[in-house]
Structure formats: C-alpha cells, structure tokens
Design a protein around this motif. Structure first.
Motif, PDB file in Angstrom:
ATOM      1  N   ALA A   1       0.750  -1.275  -0.056  1.00 35.89           N
ATOM      2  CA  ALA A   1       0.140   0.115   0.073  1.00 35.89           C
ATOM      3  C   ALA A   1       0.767   1.333   0.019  1.00 35.89           C
ATOM      4  O   ALA A   1       2.103   1.348   0.302  1.00 35.89           O
ATOM      5  CB  ALA A   1      -1.075   0.071   1.210  1.00 35.89           C
ATOM      6  N   GLN A   2       0.212   2.476  -0.413  1.00 40.01           N
ATOM      7  CA  GLN A   2       0.985   3.669  -0.444  1.00 40.01           C
ATOM      8  C   GLN A   2       0.754   4.115   1.099  1.00 40.01           C
ATOM      9  O   GLN A   2       1.702   5.296   1.333  1.00 40.01           O
ATOM     10  CB  GLN A   2       0.091   4.624  -1.392  1.00 40.01           C
ATOM     11  CG  GLN A   2       0.319   4.070  -2.768  1.00 40.01           C
ATOM     12  CD  GLN A   2      -0.399   5.022  -3.687  1.00 40.01           C
ATOM     13  OE1 GLN A   2      -1.703   5.361  -3.477  1.00 40.01           O
ATOM     14  NE2 GLN A   2       0.207   5.480  -4.698  1.00 40.01           N
ATOM     15  N   ASN A   3      -0.058   3.929   2.053  1.00 40.48           N
ATOM     16  CA  ASN A   3      -0.107   4.767   3.124  1.00 40.48           C
ATOM     17  C   ASN A   3       0.266   3.483   4.362  1.00 40.48           C
ATOM     18  O   ASN A   3       0.228   2.278   4.105  1.00 40.48           O
ATOM     19  CB  ASN A   3      -1.299   5.088   3.525  1.00 40.48           C
ATOM     20  CG  ASN A   3      -1.778   6.171   2.299  1.00 40.48           C
ATOM     21  OD1 ASN A   3      -1.118   6.875   1.903  1.00 40.48           O
ATOM     22  ND2 ASN A   3      -3.075   5.842   1.632  1.00 40.48           N
ATOM     23  N   LEU A   4       0.712   4.033   5.607  1.00 39.60           N
ATOM     24  CA  LEU A   4       0.839   3.253   6.674  1.00 39.60           C
ATOM     25  C   LEU A   4       0.097   3.403   7.830  1.00 39.60           C
ATOM     26  O   LEU A   4       0.005   4.658   8.175  1.00 39.60           O
ATOM     27  CB  LEU A   4       2.600   3.272   6.781  1.00 39.60           C
ATOM     28  CG  LEU A   4       3.001   2.417   8.088  1.00 39.60           C
ATOM     29  CD1 LEU A   4       2.930   0.852   7.761  1.00 39.60           C
ATOM     30  CD2 LEU A   4       4.489   2.881   8.231  1.00 39.60           C
ATOM     31  N   LEU A   5      -0.328   2.608   8.726  1.00 40.23           N
ATOM     32  CA  LEU A   5      -0.673   2.847   9.914  1.00 40.23           C
ATOM     33  C   LEU A   5      -0.117   2.042  11.050  1.00 40.23           C
ATOM     34  O   LEU A   5       0.393   0.965  10.795  1.00 40.23           O
ATOM     35  CB  LEU A   5      -2.458   2.039  10.190  1.00 40.23           C
ATOM     36  CG  LEU A   5      -2.801   1.975  11.406  1.00 40.23           C
ATOM     37  CD1 LEU A   5      -3.227   3.179  11.952  1.00 40.23           C
ATOM     38  CD2 LEU A   5      -4.069   1.097  11.226  1.00 40.23           C
ATOM     39  N   VAL A   6       0.522   2.816  11.706  1.00 44.08           N
ATOM     40  CA  VAL A   6       1.299   2.469  12.945  1.00 44.08           C
ATOM     41  C   VAL A   6       0.661   2.452  14.234  1.00 44.08           C
ATOM     42  O   VAL A   6      -0.041   3.295  14.689  1.00 44.08           O
ATOM     43  CB  VAL A   6       2.576   3.255  13.236  1.00 44.08           C
ATOM     44  CG1 VAL A   6       3.739   2.562  13.909  1.00 44.08           C
ATOM     45  CG2 VAL A   6       3.063   3.658  11.728  1.00 44.08           C
TER      46      VAL A   6
END
Length: 214
Positions: free
Chosen positions: A10-15
């Motif tokens: 994906a292009q985005n990240l959830l941390v």
C-alpha cells in the motif's frame, strides 16, 4: 521493541503502538482502511524501532496506554497525517497526568501471575470485555515483567513531552488505569479530546481503525 508488519503493498501506513503487556491481537478485529499497510509495535524492553518510513505517502499513528510515551520517542521527526492517543498520556508515571507513582511502582514490585490476572480484569472491566480480551493468546509472563521493568526505568530518566504533535486523545470514561481526570488534565491544552463509554481496553467497542481518527 518488537514489530509485526503486514505488507499490503500500500501507499499509506498505519502504525499501532500496543499497551504494556498486551497481546498484539487485541486490535486484530479492527477493519483496515483501504490502501494501508500495518505496523504493530510492542514489547518495549528497548525503544529502538528499525523501520523505513520513507516510502509512504501518509502515516497514521494510533497508540494505546504506555504506547503513547513510547511512540513519542520512536516516531519523533516522522511526518504524521494523524496521531491518536488512546487511554494514555505523555507522562505515564505521574500523579496528576498519568498513573500515580506509588501505583505504577507497586504494580511492578508486586507483579506475579495473580496480580497480572487482576490487572487484566481492571483494564477490561466487565466480564464480556474480559472474555473478548482473553480470547487472544496471552504474552509470556517473564517477557511482560521485563518490559515493565525497562519501561519504569526509561520513564524515570526521560520526562520529555510533546515530541510529536498529537491530533486526538480518546478517553474511556471508565478507565481504571489512567484515570479520565488525569487524562483530561494532560490533553486539554494539547489536542482534541473524544470521550467514549469504555474501559482501559476499549477496542472491543470499535469495528474499524478509521474510527480512531475520524
């Protein structure tokens, strides 16, 4: 610290920074937003995070409990689209803004399998929430004991706050670990506060990650 990375190209990240001693599966029921990878951080016996954030367009942070303090150190200087603190503060061992010192130290000094079970009852509150929490594999006792020892000493030595810009604080009105009053005291001048009917472990009330920043 340890990490678990879910790569969806994906292009985005959830941390997500977990709470002390909690299973990473405590949030596994939450539906991921589209076009996001997931990075879970846990077991804070050391605070080093080896991960390359540079390829992502947007990075969203959700940190629970002790994870709030750890996230401030690990993600300092990382550009964030949003940063949500859940039932935690930047001063986790503090009489006015976190867990009172005597309670924090007492938890560490008296930690055994019996007091761990009592702690888990306190974070969950009712039996339904506790059953939901206990449906997940528990972490090793020795590991979480070492984690709390390391956290206690690290927090004593580093009282810095506001190392990242938080955008929202979610407070469970029934939290028996970080009192709602202390959380309000800490966050009222820093960011938007959203209070919900929930205990310290309030993720069972949610279905989607996006509820934590929308």
């Amino acid at each position: 610290m340890k990490i678990k990375f879910e790569d969806h190209q994906a292009q985005n990240l959830l941390v997500y920074f977990a709470g002390w001693g909690t299973p990473i599966s405590a949030v596994s029921h939450l539906v991921m937003p589209e076009n996001y990878d997931l990075l879970i951080c846990y077991d804070y016996q050391d605070l080093s995070l080896d991960f390359d954030f540079s390829g992502y367009q947007k990075i969203r942070l959700v940190a629970w409990s002790m994870g709030v303090w750890v996230a401030e150190r690990a993600l300092q200087g990382t550009p964030l689209e949003s940063a949500t603190a859940v039932n935690g503060t930047g001063l986790p061992c503090d009489d006015q803004a976190g867990i009172p010192f005597t309670i924090f130290k007492g938890t560490l000094d008296n930690l055994n399998e019996t007091t761990r079970a009592k702690f888990e009852r306190r974070i969950c509150g009712d039996k339904t929430n506790l059953a939901f929490y206990h449906s997940m594999p528990a972490r090793d006792f020795q590991e979480i004991q070492q984690e709390l020892t390391a956290l206690f000493h690290a927090i004593e030595q580093d009282q810095r706050t506001d190392l990242i810009q938080w955008t929202k604080a979610i407070i469970g009105c029934k939290d028996k670990i970080f009192s709602p009053e202390n959380q309000r005291h800490y966050w009222c001048t820093r960011c938007e506060i959203n209070e919900i009917e929930g205990e310290h472990y309030l993720f069972s009330h949610l279905t989607h990650w996006a509820q934590l920043w929308n």
